[in-house]
Design a protein around this motif. Structure first.
Motif, PDB file in Angstrom:
ATOM      1  N   LEU A  74     -32.798 -44.839  30.233  1.00 31.03           N
ATOM      2  CA  LEU A  74     -32.680 -43.693  31.148  1.00 31.03           C
ATOM      3  C   LEU A  74     -31.267 -43.130  31.128  1.00 31.03           C
ATOM      4  N   VAL A  75     -30.288 -44.021  31.251  1.00 34.77           N
ATOM      5  CA  VAL A  75     -28.886 -43.573  31.291  1.00 34.77           C
ATOM      6  C   VAL A  75     -28.502 -42.928  29.952  1.00 34.77           C
ATOM      7  N   ARG A  76     -29.101 -43.435  28.858  1.00 32.39           N
ATOM      8  CA  ARG A  76     -28.806 -42.847  27.546  1.00 32.39           C
ATOM      9  C   ARG A  76     -29.566 -41.551  27.280  1.00 32.39           C
ATOM     10  N   GLY A  77     -30.416 -41.143  28.208  1.00 28.74           N
ATOM     11  CA  GLY A  77     -31.015 -39.817  28.081  1.00 28.74           C
ATOM     12  C   GLY A  77     -32.336 -39.757  27.341  1.00 28.74           C
ATOM     13  N   GLU A 102     -26.987 -44.253  38.708  1.00 22.17           N
ATOM     14  CA  GLU A 102     -26.780 -45.669  38.381  1.00 22.17           C
ATOM     15  C   GLU A 102     -25.770 -45.846  37.256  1.00 22.17           C
ATOM     16  N   GLY A 103     -25.748 -44.917  36.316  1.00 21.42           N
ATOM     17  CA  GLY A 103     -24.941 -45.071  35.100  1.00 21.42           C
ATOM     18  C   GLY A 103     -23.447 -44.962  35.313  1.00 21.42           C
ATOM     19  N   SER A 104     -23.034 -44.323  36.408  1.00 23.58           N
ATOM     20  CA  SER A 104     -21.597 -44.205  36.691  1.00 23.58           C
ATOM     21  C   SER A 104     -21.358 -44.407  38.183  1.00 23.58           C
ATOM     22  N   LEU A 151     -22.552 -49.142  33.092  1.00 21.34           N
ATOM     23  CA  LEU A 151     -23.523 -50.239  33.124  1.00 21.34           C
ATOM     24  C   LEU A 151     -22.901 -51.497  32.535  1.00 21.34           C
ATOM     25  N   ALA A 152     -23.009 -52.605  33.272  1.00 24.79           N
ATOM     26  CA  ALA A 152     -22.435 -53.862  32.793  1.00 24.79           C
ATOM     27  C   ALA A 152     -23.420 -55.006  33.018  1.00 24.79           C
ATOM     28  N   ARG A 180     -16.451 -50.483  27.355  1.00 24.43           N
ATOM     29  CA  ARG A 180     -16.276 -49.095  27.814  1.00 24.43           C
ATOM     30  C   ARG A 180     -16.711 -48.908  29.271  1.00 24.43           C
ATOM     31  N   ALA A 181     -17.577 -49.826  29.733  1.00 25.66           N
ATOM     32  CA  ALA A 181     -18.077 -49.708  31.110  1.00 25.66           C
ATOM     33  C   ALA A 181     -16.938 -49.775  32.130  1.00 25.66           C
ATOM     34  N   SER A 182     -15.844 -50.485  31.795  1.00 25.26           N
ATOM     35  CA  SER A 182     -14.758 -50.592  32.772  1.00 25.26           C
ATOM     36  C   SER A 182     -13.534 -49.761  32.384  1.00 25.26           C
ATOM     37  N   ALA A 183     -13.726 -48.729  31.568  1.00 20.05           N
ATOM     38  CA  ALA A 183     -12.626 -47.801  31.258  1.00 20.05           C
ATOM     39  C   ALA A 183     -12.217 -47.077  32.538  1.00 20.05           C
TER      40      ALA A 183
END
Ligand code: AMP
Ligand code: GLY
Length: 420
Positions: A74-77, A102-104, A151-152, A180-183
């Protein structure tokens, strides 16, 4: 009608179990599914983040309804891509714009702030804001909550009990602790209270409330030890009374749906509100753009209405005309996990006594059939759900069944519901 469910966990087995009861179902497919979903349909071994492979499956099997279980596609579209290829297909799951809830975490916090939805106060920082972030942490009262933006896999939240640890973890996160989730990292104040899970099905304008649930995330009894995907759940939740629920609707669900409309987000599917009751006032811990696991295994057995009819109404703009009938009984779910989970664990253990039981259901998660033998293939292996006239009797039945099933290393919490 032919229906496709995406996912392979206990949640997806519960969805498949429910969809299989629909009078309008012709053929059910589950991709990739597990050993349990096979009881209700045909498993299809495809990568569910690959929109082209999913699209080919939809075409080949003349699918009319797709229900997307997990958040990653879902988050990836995937919904945007499938909709372009199949404009008439009914898809349950938000577009990428809606899935950002949810994704961010930074996106969802801004959304809540913009729409006056109660949540913990926060600020978000990226690596070029390291120094202001550290100063912000120093000024916070303890404990401090750090959240990876992206997402982690349920691991991206840290609760730090002193400032030095929080600063150390903050730096580690910005430097890639969760990739990248915690950038970007959200720093928020700690909320003290008891959590519960609220689910709605929405077409982006109206919504239907599903049964309320509570999940137990820690591996150890008494809510101790590491966080897991969820070790058990119950529905309903005794402390969520009419008055608390009215506040949830007025302060959280309705402003969220209005916010989705106002911001032009595309949303058709489930919203999972992770809430906390702070002295009688509900606040949002997080949004998820899907159903919960293992909450679904307690929620769907209590839904008497046809899930397929509700999904089709969501796509056809007739959701307000649907009624939701709920079973008054209590459902209690206990997850059986592999020894070592949520750390490392062995797979391939033979499972015995894994049949449905008289008071309820058995949902598979990490299971696989190998040469006619049912084996473990993941961290969370099975979820036992039982009905009872009250919480205690539902829990007793699930504990009995959980004790009866056997596989090497089996771990489960016998104290689900202990705080209720
Ligand atoms: P999340 O992934 O956002 O659901 O966070 C995981 C868990 O961390 C939640 O289920 C809560 O138990 C806890 N948590 C997250 N945010 C907060 C907060 N602001 N205050 C207290 N606990 C929190
Ligand atoms: N049980 C919590 C979740 O599905 O995220």
């Amino acid at each position: 009608m032919n229906i496709l469910i995406l996912g392979s966990g206990g949640r997806e087995h519960a969805l498949a179990w429910k969809v299989a009861q629909s009078p309008v179902l012709d053929q059910l497919f589950i991709a990739p599914g597990n050993a349990g979903t096979k009881q209700h349909g045909t498993n299809i071994a495809i990568d569910i983040t690959d929109a082209r492979a999913v699209g080919d499956c939809i075409e080949d099997r003349t699918i009319e309804l797709v229900i997307i279980g997990p958040e990653v596609p879902l988050v990836r579209g995937i919904v945007d891509e499938l909709e372009t290829r199949f404009p008439k297909l009914c898809i349950i799951g938000p577009h990428a714009s809606g899935a950002q809830l949810e994704g961010s975490k930074a996106f969802s916090k801004e959304f809540m702030q913009r729409h006056n939805i109660p949540t913990a106060s926060y600020q978000s920082f990226s690596l070029d804001q390291l120094q202001p972030g550290i100063e912000f942490i120093r000024a916070q009262s303890l404990p401090i909550v750090l959240k990876a933006d992206g997402l982690a896999a349920g691991k991206g939240v840290l609760i730090c009990s002193d400032h030095d640890t929080a600063i150390e973890e903050f730096e580690a996160m910005l430097n890639g602790k969760f990739g990248r989730a915690s950038a970007q990292v959200v720093i928020e104040s700690f909320l003290s209270g008891i959590e519960f899970s609220v689910f709605v099905l929405t077409d982006g304008r109206s919504y239907k409330l599903l049964p309320i649930a509570k999940d137990y995330k820690r591996i150890g009894e008494g809510d101790t030890g590491l966080n897991t995907g969820g070790m058990g759940s119950v529905s309903p939740v005794p402390f969520v009374d009419e008055s608390l629920l009215a506040k949830v609707r007025e302060r959280i669900i309705e402003p969220t749906i209005q916010g989705i409309q106002a911001d032009g987000l595309k949303y058709r599917g489930f919203i999972f509100f992770g809430l906390i009751n702070v002295d009688g006032d509900p606040m949002v811990i997080e949004y998820n753009c899907r159903m919960g696991d293992p909450e679904t295994q307690s929620v769907l057995p209590r839904l008497r209405s046809d899930l397929v009819a509700l999904c089709m109404a969501t796509c056809q703009g007739t959701l307000p005309a649907q009624s939701i009938e709920i079973d008054e009984r209590v459902a209690a779910t206990i997850v059986l996990a592999s020894g070592g989970y949520p750390g490392s664990y062995e797979k391939g253990k033979a499972i015995a006594k894994a049949e449905d039981h008289s008071q309820g259901m058995l949902f598979h998660a990490g299971t696989k059939m190998v040469d006619g033998e049912l084996q473990t293939s993941g961290g969370r292996v099975l979820a036992v759900t039982s009905f009872g006239s009250d919480l205690e009797s539902a829990l007793i039945a699930s504990r009995q069944k959980a004790a009866e099933i056997s596989f090497e290393g089996k771990t489960f919490r016998a104290d689900i519901g202990f705080d209720l």
